[in-house]
Structures are given as structure tokens and as C-alpha cells.
Design a protein around this motif. Sequence first.
Motif, PDB file in Angstrom:
ATOM      1  N   UNK A 185       1.789   6.370  -8.454  1.00  0.00           N
ATOM      2  CA  UNK A 185       2.256   7.659  -6.728  1.00  0.00           C
ATOM      3  C   UNK A 185       1.222   9.532  -6.774  1.00  0.00           C
ATOM      4  N   UNK A 186       0.057   8.749  -6.873  1.00  0.00           N
ATOM      5  CA  UNK A 186      -0.807   9.897  -6.306  1.00  0.00           C
ATOM      6  C   UNK A 186      -0.796  11.342  -6.643  1.00  0.00           C
ATOM      7  N   UNK A 187       0.223  11.055  -7.743  1.00  0.00           N
ATOM      8  CA  UNK A 187       0.443  12.661  -8.566  1.00  0.00           C
ATOM      9  C   UNK A 187      -0.375  13.331  -9.571  1.00  0.00           C
ATOM     10  N   UNK A 188      -0.786  12.311 -10.088  1.00  0.00           N
ATOM     11  CA  UNK A 188      -2.236  12.606 -11.018  1.00  0.00           C
ATOM     12  C   UNK A 188      -3.775  12.395 -10.916  1.00  0.00           C
ATOM     13  N   UNK A 190       0.950  -1.303   0.059  1.00  0.00           N
ATOM     14  CA  UNK A 190      -0.235  -0.313  -0.221  1.00  0.00           C
ATOM     15  C   UNK A 190       0.573   1.449  -0.017  1.00  0.00           C
ATOM     16  N   UNK A 191       0.175   2.840  -0.721  1.00  0.00           N
ATOM     17  CA  UNK A 191       0.866   3.558  -0.418  1.00  0.00           C
ATOM     18  C   UNK A 191       0.187   4.392  -0.916  1.00  0.00           C
ATOM     19  N   UNK A 232      -5.995   9.492  -2.172  1.00  0.00           N
ATOM     20  CA  UNK A 232      -5.748   8.748  -3.202  1.00  0.00           C
ATOM     21  C   UNK A 232      -4.325   7.723  -2.781  1.00  0.00           C
ATOM     22  N   UNK A 233      -4.577   6.422  -3.659  1.00  0.00           N
ATOM     23  CA  UNK A 233      -3.711   5.474  -3.256  1.00  0.00           C
ATOM     24  C   UNK A 233      -3.298   4.267  -4.257  1.00  0.00           C
ATOM     25  N   UNK A 255      -3.820  -1.191  -8.587  1.00  0.00           N
ATOM     26  CA  UNK A 255      -4.914  -0.386  -8.963  1.00  0.00           C
ATOM     27  C   UNK A 255      -5.305   0.982  -8.000  1.00  0.00           C
ATOM     28  N   UNK A 256      -4.513   2.210  -8.833  1.00  0.00           N
ATOM     29  CA  UNK A 256      -4.358   3.171  -7.951  1.00  0.00           C
ATOM     30  C   UNK A 256      -6.250   4.330  -7.675  1.00  0.00           C
ATOM     31  N   UNK A 257      -6.349   3.918  -6.739  1.00  0.00           N
ATOM     32  CA  UNK A 257      -8.213   4.696  -6.521  1.00  0.00           C
ATOM     33  C   UNK A 257      -7.278   6.059  -5.985  1.00  0.00           C
TER      34      UNK A 257
END
Length: 188
Positions: A144-147, A38-39, A106-107, A136-138
Motif C-alpha cells: 500500500x506504499x506506506x513503508x 497498478x497502484x 512507490x507503487x 511487486x512493491x516498487x
Amino acid sequence: MGNSDAAAVLTTSDLDGAMRAVRTLLDVADTADGEVDFEAVVRSPDVLGRVGQVLPGLVWWSMAGKADGSSEAGDDPADCLPIRVFDWCRPLESAEPFIAALGPDPAAVRWDLAGWPEAPEAGLERVSQKYAYLTLSVNSRDLYQDDLSPDHTVHVHVRNAVHDTARIRWLADRVGGRFTGRVESAPL
């Protein structure tokens, strides 16, 4: 240490739909000894409380940097919001409770798999664990939660997107998605 290519195969504003796609891909993949990483960027006390219940003992630091607060220093994360959260090597079943805890934050949730299967009808051999990941980008379109976005993106990882386009397309077909050519390099 190397990198994989994370290819976007589905972007949707429907988180339940994104999770159905993830479950479908997990059913396709070899998940023996699988783990999830997780990030996230946690911005509110409510989300922090929910995430902390799901994943106790989080590694985190202030978005301003470790000098401004971190788990390593023993700081209270609620005093340092927003924070960046990292957690690795959790059981596969911890992914969905973590995603449910995020709310609007975001994650990236990455499933480390044992392999992608062979698909003789598509001319694909089995791929070993080294290049078999699913992310999965949430509330974000990137790893990287930049967009930041109200959308959620499913990424399949391969060794090389140019070389492995057939596998990307085959996996995208499993979930009703398509490969648009959007690829990010992901450290392994």
C-alpha cells in the motif's frame, strides 16, 4: 469478495533483480488471460508525464482526498501532486513500461494469474485463479506504499499463509528468495 495473503519472498535494492524474479514466477504460473493492476503514489511532474504516457486515462485522486482533486472531477493531476494512481485490468506487457516510468516513486504492481501450478515433488496441487497473484512493491516494502524504502519486494499470494507455507517456500525457492513470515492481507 475475499482476501488473499501476500507473502514477501524476496526483498532487494536491485530493481532489475526483482524484475528477473517476477519474470521467473510468471514463467512458473499459468498466465492465460492474465491481467495486471497498478497502484502508485506519483509525486513529481516528470513521473506523472511518464506514467501518463504508459497508462493513459488514469484514475487518480489527491493524496489529501478526492475533494482536493481527482480524475473523476476532471482536475489536472499536475496541480494536485502528490496523487494516488489506480489502474486495473491492463495487459501483462504494460507492467514493465509502468515500472520503468516510476523513477523513485512507490507503487504496487499486481499480476492476476490463471493459477499456480501443481508441484507433485512438493506435494502441491494446482491453485486456481482466485488465489494466484503476484505483486511487486516498487520503492516500498508493502502493498500500500506506506513503508517507503529504496528496496523492492516480491510478494506471492495464496489463500492462507499458514496453510499454504509449502507453496510460498516452493515459489520463493524458484527465485532464490525465502519466506521470512512477512505477510499482508490483500483484498481481491
